[in-house]
Design an enzyme around this catalytic site. Sequence first.
Site, PDB file in Angstrom:
ATOM      1  N   ASP A   1       0.833  -1.199   0.000  1.00  0.00           N
ATOM      2  CA  ASP A   1       0.000   0.000   0.000  1.00  0.00           C
ATOM      3  C   ASP A   1       0.866   1.247   0.000  1.00  0.00           C
ATOM      4  O   ASP A   1       0.489   2.269  -0.581  1.00  0.00           O
ATOM      5  CB  ASP A   1      -0.949  -0.019   1.202  1.00  0.00           C
ATOM      6  CG  ASP A   1      -2.004  -1.094   1.010  1.00  0.00           C
ATOM      7  OD1 ASP A   1      -1.748  -2.252   1.373  1.00  0.00           O
ATOM      8  OD2 ASP A   1      -3.063  -0.765   0.440  1.00  0.00           O
TER       9      ASP A   1
HETATM   10  C1  LIG Z   1      -2.232  -4.339  -5.292  1.00  0.00           C
HETATM   11  S1  LIG Z   1      -3.296  -4.063  -3.952  1.00  0.00           S
HETATM   12  C2  LIG Z   1      -2.220  -3.549  -2.725  1.00  0.00           C
HETATM   13  C3  LIG Z   1      -2.767  -3.761  -1.326  1.00  0.00           C
HETATM   14  O1  LIG Z   1      -4.084  -3.171  -1.102  1.00  0.00           O
HETATM   15  C4  LIG Z   1      -4.824  -4.051  -0.224  1.00  0.00           C
HETATM   16  O2  LIG Z   1      -5.439  -3.369   0.852  1.00  0.00           O
HETATM   17  P1  LIG Z   1      -7.067  -3.206   0.888  1.00  0.00           P
HETATM   18  O3  LIG Z   1      -7.671  -4.522   0.481  1.00  0.00           O
HETATM   19  O4  LIG Z   1      -7.364  -2.816   2.318  1.00  0.00           O
HETATM   20  O5  LIG Z   1      -7.355  -2.089  -0.082  1.00  0.00           O
HETATM   21  C5  LIG Z   1      -3.790  -5.008   0.320  1.00  0.00           C
HETATM   22  O6  LIG Z   1      -3.049  -4.437   1.381  1.00  0.00           O
HETATM   23  C6  LIG Z   1      -2.937  -5.197  -0.916  1.00  0.00           C
HETATM   24  O7  LIG Z   1      -1.739  -5.862  -0.668  1.00  0.00           O
END
Ligand SMILES: CSC[C@H]1O[C@H](OP(=O)(O)O)[C@H](O)[C@@H]1O
Length: 363
Positions: A254
């Site tokens: 992220d």
């Molecule tokens: C390529 S997605 C990167 C990252 O985003 C996700 O978080 P969320 O589902 O809370 O938006 C997850 O941490 C992924 O690894």
Amino acid sequence: MSLQAILYTPTPPALQILDQLKLPHESVYVPICTCEDAYDAIKRMVVRGAPAIAIVAALALAVELSSGGLPSEVGESAGDARAYVHRRLDYLVQSRPTAVNLADAAGKLKAVVSAEAGTAEAVVGRYVEAAEKMLVDDVMDNENIGRFGAEWILENAKVGEGEEKGMVAVLTHCNTGSLATAGYGTALGIIRSLNSRSNLTHIYCTETRPYNQGSRLTAFELVHDKIPATLITDSMASSLMSLKSIAAVIVGADRVAANGDTANKIGTYQLAIVAKYHGVKFVVAAPTTSIDMKTASGKDIVIEHRPGKEVTNVETVATAARGINVYNPSFDVTPKGLIDAIVTEKGVAVKDAGGDFGLSRFF
Ligand SMILES: CSC[C@H]1O[C@H](OP(=O)(O)O)[C@H](O)[C@@H]1O
């Protein structure tokens, strides 16, 4: 047919997102017509995934501007148009704080409109063109991440011998595929590349409590693509790495800080510790839109905390004792010392003798 989290048409301008709260049971697309629609969808995680939320936010404003033009109260000059675009982007960036992609996209789009010296219509046109390009670029970036990541793992991780010569089994966490991006995926893009090269024996995916991105989304993608996969609970990962020959743990990001510390879905840090203990390579897949050179290290990354109900309930059913306190950070930070490689669309970063990833070379 590949899965798509985001459906966009320029004429007529229209944006739809796959409602990820309903997956895997229902595939329902919902329209995003305004920045408020996008803000709500990102906040509630109807759409999620660092690259996907940035692209949805950017395109929501593009649809809003293309459909209705500038609101009458905004004024008609180019300066008025630029100021309005800046304000809408600042609003959208507030929807989720940890993933840098959203702020990165907003900064780039602000720069595009600030460089447009023509009319208000020209400002709008440049904005829409730049937002649409982000959708296309993300898929190309992910395919490059897939290729670079697969090559690095096959050259540096413990590959199979005998019948499984040159093949690998890997573990991934959360969802980093077509449902988290504009398509193909980042960590899941590497897995897709390994599979398409016939170098993947198996992928293990974690459930990823409490939102269950793994059991609901990654498993959905892997079954859809017919990739050999097994779902495990988060608590099984260390036992799996002690009993099975796992070549690499591959995760998304992220926000990668300038020194390589990486914020990713909660549970990533403990996977990195276990991988280090078992001599398993730990690989972060991150487009450069996820790298934040303005944030020096992981201690400076804001970690989003989400509602306790995500932990105490499974959908509408309460599973925890009523009245219990809940700790629900949505991300954690893996220190760079536990990371073996950061795979971007521009190449793979590994630490030098001094422990520096040298990420500035990608910018
Ligand atoms: C390529 S997605 C990167 C990252 O985003 C996700 O978080 P969320 O589902 O809370 O938006 C997850 O941490 C992924 O690894």
